[in-house]
Design a protein around this motif. Structure first.
Motif, PDB file in Angstrom:
ATOM      1  N   LYS A   1       0.837  -1.197   0.000  1.00  0.00           N
ATOM      2  CA  LYS A   1       0.000   0.000   0.000  1.00  0.00           C
ATOM      3  C   LYS A   1       0.873   1.248   0.000  1.00  0.00           C
ATOM      4  CE  LYS A   1      -3.905  -2.223   2.311  1.00  0.00           C
ATOM      5  NZ  LYS A   1      -4.784  -2.234   3.499  1.00  0.00           N
ATOM      6  N   SER A   2       0.264   2.384  -0.241  1.00  0.00           N
ATOM      7  CA  SER A   2       1.019   3.626  -0.328  1.00  0.00           C
ATOM      8  C   SER A   2       0.583   4.605   0.754  1.00  0.00           C
ATOM      9  CB  SER A   2       0.821   4.270  -1.709  1.00  0.00           C
ATOM     10  OG  SER A   2      -0.550   4.540  -1.934  1.00  0.00           O
ATOM     11  N   GLY A   3       1.468   5.555   1.045  1.00  0.00           N
ATOM     12  CA  GLY A   3       1.161   6.603   2.012  1.00  0.00           C
ATOM     13  C   GLY A   3       0.861   6.056   3.392  1.00  0.00           C
ATOM     14  N   SER A   4      -0.040   6.739   4.094  1.00  0.00           N
ATOM     15  CA  SER A   4      -0.374   6.336   5.461  1.00  0.00           C
ATOM     16  C   SER A   4      -1.222   5.070   5.498  1.00  0.00           C
ATOM     17  CB  SER A   4      -1.120   7.473   6.177  1.00  0.00           C
ATOM     18  OG  SER A   4      -2.336   7.787   5.496  1.00  0.00           O
ATOM     19  N   ASP A   5      -1.797   4.668   4.348  1.00  0.00           N
ATOM     20  CA  ASP A   5      -2.634   3.467   4.315  1.00  0.00           C
ATOM     21  C   ASP A   5      -1.851   2.196   4.625  1.00  0.00           C
ATOM     22  OD1 ASP A   5      -4.898   4.837   3.788  1.00  0.00           O
ATOM     23  OD2 ASP A   5      -5.049   4.292   1.676  1.00  0.00           O
ATOM     24  N   LYS A   6      -0.539   2.254   4.482  1.00  0.00           N
ATOM     25  CA  LYS A   6       0.257   1.046   4.713  1.00  0.00           C
ATOM     26  C   LYS A   6       0.454   0.746   6.204  1.00  0.00           C
ATOM     27  CE  LYS A   6       3.983   2.259   2.535  1.00  0.00           C
ATOM     28  NZ  LYS A   6       5.367   2.253   1.991  1.00  0.00           N
TER      29      LYS A   6
END
Length: 298
Positions: free
Chosen positions: A238-243
């Motif tokens: 996932k990318s950004g804070s979603d990871k």
């Protein structure tokens, strides 16, 4: 008359001696009970300390149940349950090191948007690590290998829906103090072979996941501790804070005995301060029961 007085005096003397003897025996029995209680308390206190060390020479039947509330982007709530059975087994690796083997068998009950609740076995995780028998300067540091075995009964019950074998390194670093215990158990998993998960482009996506259990505990008495040991996860696909999935919380654990078996009981509550925007956990409660059993190989 003189004989009668002498007889009465003798009986009185015997009564005094008898009472003194009874009091002495009572005091001795009381001290014995107090010593036994003190010995049991000291034993439980020592076990409570050792249980803070993931690399200790203990055999444990660790059982854990997690209740998690998740939320989708529309604000709808879902409840999931996870029951894990983790037998922790310690073996002599050498004069100075222990070998720890911890398989994790889990039963999942998961509710997600657009699907009916799924129940069944999840993936089986295995941790194998080597670490020192005696902490150095209060620190115990170990390393090993972690793996996921694709034993999930349904694809969505598998880790991130990959239904894939995964393997990677693990690292354990714990500071064991008389009052404070802190540190972390870090495990990374990389998928190997075919994956059932697909990305937004419809391409096959291998599992790439890091789990960090950070530990902080404060000893309040010989048997009672407060603190937390939640699990941060990092999904590298996932990318950004979603990871990132990051919980914080607080709980307590208490060392007791059921019959001849020492047992740790624990309850912890968590609030998630970071999670995926589309669908992620909001809060959770964890219940833990840890019987300490004898090594059957000894």
């Amino acid at each position: 008359m003189r004989k009668l007085l002498l007889t009465a005096a003798l009986i009185a003397s015997l009564g005094v001696i008898g009472n003194a003897t009874a009091n002495t025996e009572l005091n001795a029995n009381t001290k014995k009970v107090e010593q036994q209680a003190l010995s049991e308390t000291e034993e439980l206190a020592e076990l409570s300390k050792k249980l803070n060390n993931p690399l200790a020479d203990l055999w444990m039947l660790w059982t854990q149940h997690d209740v998690t509330s998740l939320e989708d982007k529309a604000g709808n709530s879902y409840i999931s349950h996870s029951t894990k059975f983790q037998p922790v087994m310690s073996f002599d690796f050498s004069d100075d090191y222990n070998f720890i083997l911890r398989p994790v068998f889990q039963f999942q009950s998961i509710e997600v948007p657009g699907m009916e609740r799924e129940n069944g076995l999840g993936d089986t995780a295995v941790l194998a690590a080597i670490g020192p028998k005696t902490p150095k300067n209060g620190w115990t540091i170990g390393a090993g290998v972690s793996a996921f075995l694709p034993t999930a009964e349904e694809t969505y019950l598998s880790t991130n829906g990959a239904d894939q074998f995964a393997i990677g390194p693990s690292l354990i670093a714990i500071k064991l103090g008389e009052k404070y215990t802190y540190g972390a158990v870090v495990q990374h998993f990389e998928g190997v072979g075919q994956s059932e998960a697909v990305n937004s482009k419809g391409e096959e996506e291998d599992l790439s996941l890091t789990d960090i259990q950070y530990i902080w505990r404060v000893r309040m008495s010989s048997k009672l501790q407060i603190g937390m040991a939640p699990n941060i996860t990092i999904d590298w696909n996932k990318s950004g804070s979603d990871k990132y999935t990051v919980p914080v919380g607080l709980g307590f654990d208490y060392m007791t005995r059921f019959g001849d078996t020492p047992v740790r009981l624990a309850v912890e509550g968590y609030r998630y301060v970071m999670q995926a925007d589309e669908f992620g956990p909001e809060w959770g409660i964890r219940f833990v029961v840890i019987p300490v059993v004898k090594n059957p190989l000894l």
